[in-house]
Write a protein that holds these residues in place. Structure first.
Motif, PDB file in Angstrom:
ATOM      1  N   LEU A  58      -4.791  -3.946   7.694  1.00 14.18           N
ATOM      2  CA  LEU A  58      -5.019  -2.507   7.599  1.00 14.18           C
ATOM      3  C   LEU A  58      -3.992  -1.818   6.708  1.00 14.18           C
ATOM      4  N   ASP A  59      -4.456  -0.807   5.971  1.00 15.34           N
ATOM      5  CA  ASP A  59      -3.543   0.084   5.265  1.00 15.34           C
ATOM      6  C   ASP A  59      -2.950   1.036   6.300  1.00 15.34           C
ATOM      7  N   ILE A 102      -2.908   0.307  14.488  1.00 15.60           N
ATOM      8  CA  ILE A 102      -1.985  -0.680  13.910  1.00 15.60           C
ATOM      9  C   ILE A 102      -1.185  -1.353  15.031  1.00 15.60           C
ATOM     10  N   ASN A 103      -0.682  -0.551  15.975  1.00 15.99           N
ATOM     11  CA  ASN A 103       0.093  -1.114  17.091  1.00 15.99           C
ATOM     12  C   ASN A 103      -0.757  -2.008  17.977  1.00 15.99           C
ATOM     13  N   GLN A 104      -1.986  -1.585  18.275  1.00 16.79           N
ATOM     14  CA  GLN A 104      -2.862  -2.362  19.155  1.00 16.79           C
ATOM     15  C   GLN A 104      -3.301  -3.673  18.516  1.00 16.79           C
ATOM     16  N   SER A 105      -3.484  -3.659  17.200  1.00 18.00           N
ATOM     17  CA  SER A 105      -4.076  -4.823  16.523  1.00 18.00           C
ATOM     18  C   SER A 105      -3.064  -5.621  15.706  1.00 18.00           C
ATOM     19  N   ASN A 106      -1.777  -5.248  15.791  1.00 19.17           N
ATOM     20  CA  ASN A 106      -0.749  -5.871  14.950  1.00 19.17           C
ATOM     21  C   ASN A 106      -1.073  -5.721  13.457  1.00 19.17           C
TER      22      ASN A 106
END
Length: 77
Positions: free
Chosen positions: A50-51, A60-64
């Protein structure tokens, strides 16, 4: 006892042939438009880094910072 690493070649589906590694793409996650770069192709989907944006910090935090998206749900940028 060691079993070694299994290395298999994944052949993308016909939809995946245009979504090669390093292709910038856009797609929706929970009705939010996200963008990223393909890092690995799978048969029917791709691993997308992800950008980082101001709006997707939680994702971003949930999916690394990585999501798997079906080829049919993304478009090239």
């Amino acid at each position: 006892m060691s079993f070694g690493k299994f290395e298999t070649t994944i052949v993308p589906s016909e939809f995946g042939t245009t979504f090669t590694v390093d292709t910038p793409v856009a797609f929706k996650v929970n009705d939010h438009l996200e963008t990223g770069i393909i890092t690995k192709q799978l048969k029917n989907s791709a691993v997308v880094e992800l950008d980082h944006t101001a709006d997707n910090k939680q994702l971003i935090n949930q999916s690394n910072g990585v999501v798997i998206i079906n080829y049919k749900r993304m478009k090239k940028l």
